[in-house]
Design an enzyme around this catalytic site. Structure first.
Site, PDB file in Angstrom:
ATOM      1  N   THR A 148      -0.879  -9.389   7.003  1.00 47.03           N
ATOM      2  CA  THR A 148       0.242 -10.223   6.117  1.00 47.03           C
ATOM      3  C   THR A 148       0.361  -9.655   4.855  1.00 47.03           C
ATOM      4  O   THR A 148       1.909  -8.690   4.907  1.00 47.03           O
ATOM      5  CB  THR A 148      -1.007 -11.343   5.636  1.00 47.03           C
ATOM      6  OG1 THR A 148      -1.269 -12.372   6.891  1.00 47.03           O
ATOM      7  CG2 THR A 148       0.325 -12.213   5.307  1.00 47.03           C
ATOM      8  N   LEU A 149      -0.301  -8.867   3.737  1.00 43.76           N
ATOM      9  CA  LEU A 149      -0.160  -8.519   2.637  1.00 43.76           C
ATOM     10  C   LEU A 149       0.372  -7.002   3.089  1.00 43.76           C
ATOM     11  O   LEU A 149       2.348  -6.847   2.780  1.00 43.76           O
ATOM     12  CB  LEU A 149      -1.224  -7.908   1.822  1.00 43.76           C
ATOM     13  CG  LEU A 149      -1.275  -8.630   0.298  1.00 43.76           C
ATOM     14  CD1 LEU A 149      -1.849 -10.141   1.130  1.00 43.76           C
ATOM     15  CD2 LEU A 149      -2.638  -8.372  -0.353  1.00 43.76           C
ATOM     16  N   VAL A 227      -3.923  -4.442  -4.942  1.00 39.74           N
ATOM     17  CA  VAL A 227      -3.335  -5.598  -4.296  1.00 39.74           C
ATOM     18  C   VAL A 227      -4.796  -6.014  -3.300  1.00 39.74           C
ATOM     19  O   VAL A 227      -4.497  -7.264  -3.251  1.00 39.74           O
ATOM     20  CB  VAL A 227      -1.807  -5.769  -3.797  1.00 39.74           C
ATOM     21  CG1 VAL A 227      -0.892  -5.683  -5.188  1.00 39.74           C
ATOM     22  CG2 VAL A 227      -1.623  -5.378  -2.652  1.00 39.74           C
ATOM     23  N   ALA A 228      -5.775  -5.187  -3.471  1.00 42.84           N
ATOM     24  CA  ALA A 228      -6.713  -5.777  -2.247  1.00 42.84           C
ATOM     25  C   ALA A 228      -7.722  -6.188  -3.015  1.00 42.84           C
ATOM     26  O   ALA A 228      -7.555  -8.037  -2.712  1.00 42.84           O
ATOM     27  CB  ALA A 228      -7.036  -4.623  -1.536  1.00 42.84           C
ATOM     28  N   ARG A 229      -8.292  -5.029  -3.047  1.00 42.62           N
ATOM     29  CA  ARG A 229      -9.236  -6.087  -4.176  1.00 42.62           C
ATOM     30  C   ARG A 229     -10.329  -5.017  -5.283  1.00 42.62           C
ATOM     31  O   ARG A 229     -10.000  -3.204  -4.552  1.00 42.62           O
ATOM     32  CB  ARG A 229     -10.765  -6.216  -3.590  1.00 42.62           C
ATOM     33  CG  ARG A 229     -10.903  -7.591  -2.628  1.00 42.62           C
ATOM     34  CD  ARG A 229     -11.178  -9.211  -3.666  1.00 42.62           C
ATOM     35  NE  ARG A 229     -11.449 -10.196  -3.396  1.00 42.62           N
ATOM     36  CZ  ARG A 229      -9.537 -11.324  -3.471  1.00 42.62           C
ATOM     37  NH1 ARG A 229      -8.892 -10.465  -3.968  1.00 42.62           N
ATOM     38  NH2 ARG A 229      -9.999 -12.405  -2.810  1.00 42.62           N
ATOM     39  N   GLU A 258     -12.806  -8.673 -13.186  1.00 38.73           N
ATOM     40  CA  GLU A 258     -12.073  -9.214 -13.308  1.00 38.73           C
ATOM     41  C   GLU A 258     -12.578 -11.093 -14.766  1.00 38.73           C
ATOM     42  O   GLU A 258     -13.212 -11.521 -14.122  1.00 38.73           O
ATOM     43  CB  GLU A 258     -11.053 -10.184 -12.724  1.00 38.73           C
ATOM     44  CG  GLU A 258     -10.431  -9.451 -11.702  1.00 38.73           C
ATOM     45  CD  GLU A 258      -9.991  -9.187 -10.332  1.00 38.73           C
ATOM     46  OE1 GLU A 258      -9.312 -10.352 -10.216  1.00 38.73           O
ATOM     47  OE2 GLU A 258      -9.735  -8.829  -9.484  1.00 38.73           O
ATOM     48  N   HIS A 277      -4.272 -10.404 -11.297  1.00 41.23           N
ATOM     49  CA  HIS A 277      -4.385 -10.926  -9.956  1.00 41.23           C
ATOM     50  C   HIS A 277      -3.921 -12.108 -10.692  1.00 41.23           C
ATOM     51  O   HIS A 277      -3.865 -13.448  -9.336  1.00 41.23           O
ATOM     52  CB  HIS A 277      -6.263 -11.263 -10.035  1.00 41.23           C
ATOM     53  CG  HIS A 277      -6.540 -11.048  -8.773  1.00 41.23           C
ATOM     54  ND1 HIS A 277      -7.420 -11.425  -8.177  1.00 41.23           N
ATOM     55  CD2 HIS A 277      -5.798 -12.172  -7.563  1.00 41.23           C
ATOM     56  CE1 HIS A 277      -8.184 -11.051  -6.809  1.00 41.23           C
ATOM     57  NE2 HIS A 277      -6.609 -11.760  -5.928  1.00 41.23           N
ATOM     58  N   ALA A 280       0.164 -12.726  -5.598  1.00 38.05           N
ATOM     59  CA  ALA A 280      -0.073 -14.008  -4.919  1.00 38.05           C
ATOM     60  C   ALA A 280       0.564 -15.434  -5.554  1.00 38.05           C
ATOM     61  O   ALA A 280       0.752 -15.746  -4.486  1.00 38.05           O
ATOM     62  CB  ALA A 280      -0.736 -14.000  -3.344  1.00 38.05           C
TER      63      ALA A 280
END
Ligand code: NDP
Ligand code: 7N6
Length: 311
Positions: A148-149, A227-229, A258, A277, A280
């Protein structure tokens, strides 16, 4: 299986007010309530929608837990399996928001907006050097992780004329991606790119996927986007690569820890864009979740397979 009491765990407040989701779900059959951490509150529910994992979710007789995140790396999957609780996630809803965020990161870097923004805070009028700004048109971007991303990023990068390549476990083709590499060919894939955008889930296979060797394989004028982890990249290796100018810069939405600790050198680097973060985040997030929840309440009531099942 019937869901008569659906809880919205207050942890969703990290992303939107829980009441917004309760309101959006007011037309469904189950009684929808906002619940806190009290085990008694959770035990009154058949199902819970949550942002964070809580141990009370496992031992309160729930049938189903829905996570409002796509990433499920912070949920103990085998414990859900042992408890016989269905776990679903929210993949599928972040293509537009994260796609636009990554496009914004690349535009900020190429058009030097991050530099101007810092200058503005000090009322400074410094034009960039003649050879600093560039345009994204024709620039190669390699998107690692094409779900999706990744597809949301690829579609938008393609739309502004970038040369989009990508990496996934199989080399099967994906819309808007000119060349797809299998992950064994990661180094070949990233070595020509001006931007490498990481969009994989965090798994045993992807932890530290971008490490010292990968940053070395990248071009010296390339930017790394995550933008994942945070743990999908080796953050110390990234900092070393940035400090030694092995790569030109980075745009990071996710971090090993984080919030990013105040003492992290990443905050101070001129060519690093830090976002909290938030790639989204969007005003309609709760509506996307409501749609997924509505759909799965119907599936569960009809004894059908649920959408986005993780466990
Ligand atoms: P999807 O499941 O839709 O896509 C994941 C993609 O990653 C698939 O294309 C998959 O490959 C690929 N992949 C998996 N393992 C590997 C590997 N070892 N090497 C290369 N590619 C791999 O997930 P989403 O796109 O919805 O989300 C991805 C992740 O992004 C989430 O798990 C979450 O951690 C993070 N995320 C972050 C957000 C943020 O706010 N920054 C928002 C949403 C998600 P294949 O196609 O071959 O199966
Ligand atoms: C919420 C971000 C995910 O995995 O990390 C994201 O879906 C959630 C704004």
């Amino acid at each position: 299986m019937q869901i008569s009491h659906l809880g919205i765990h207050e942890s969703v407040g990290a992303v939107f007010p829980p009441e917004q989701l309760r309101e959006a779900l007011s037309s469904i059959d189950p009684n929808v309530v906002v619940v806190g951490d009290g085990p008694a509150e959770i035990a009154e529910c058949d199902a819970v929608v949550t942002f964070a994992h809580r141990s009370a979710l496992l031992d309160s007789g729930l049938k189903w837990v829905h996570s409002i995140q796509a990433g499920y790396d912070r949920f103990p999957l085998s414990a859900f399996e042992d408890a016989g609780i269905i776990l679903t996630n929210s993949t599928g809803i972040h293509g537009t928001s994260v796609g636009e965020s990554v496009l914004g990161m690349m535009l900020s870097i190429s058009r030097r907006l991050h530099v101007f923004s810092r200058q503005q805070a000090d009322r400074e009028w410094n034009r960039p050097d003649w050879n600093e700004p560039f345009t994204l048109q024709h620039e190669p971007v390699c998107v690692v992780g094409l779900g999706t991303l990744g597809q949301g990023i690829a579609k938008r990068a393609d739309a502004i004329g970038m040369h989009v390549t990508g990496v996934r476990r199989s080399a099967e083709s994906v819309p808007h991606v000119r060349e797809v590499y299998a992950n064994d060919d990661l180094h070949d894939a990233i070595s020509e790119a001006r931007f490498v955008a990481l969009a994989t889930p965090l798994t045993d296979a992807t932890e530290g996927l971008m490490g010292a060797a990968e940053f070395e394989a990248m071009r010296e004028d390339a930017y790394f986007i995550n933008v994942a982890r945070g743990k999908c990249a080796d953050q110390n290796a990234l900092i070393s690569a940035l400090e030694s100018a092995e790569i030109a810069g980075a745009a990071l939405d996710v971090f090993e820890e984080e919030p990013l600790p105040e003492e992290s050198p990443l905050w101070e680097m001129d060519e690093v864009v830090v976002t909290p973060h938030a790639a989204a985040a969007e005003i309609d997030y709760y509506n996307h979740i409501a749609e997924l929840v509505r759909e799965n309440v119907q599936h569960i009531d009809a004894d059908e397979e649920v959408t986005n099942r993780v466990v």
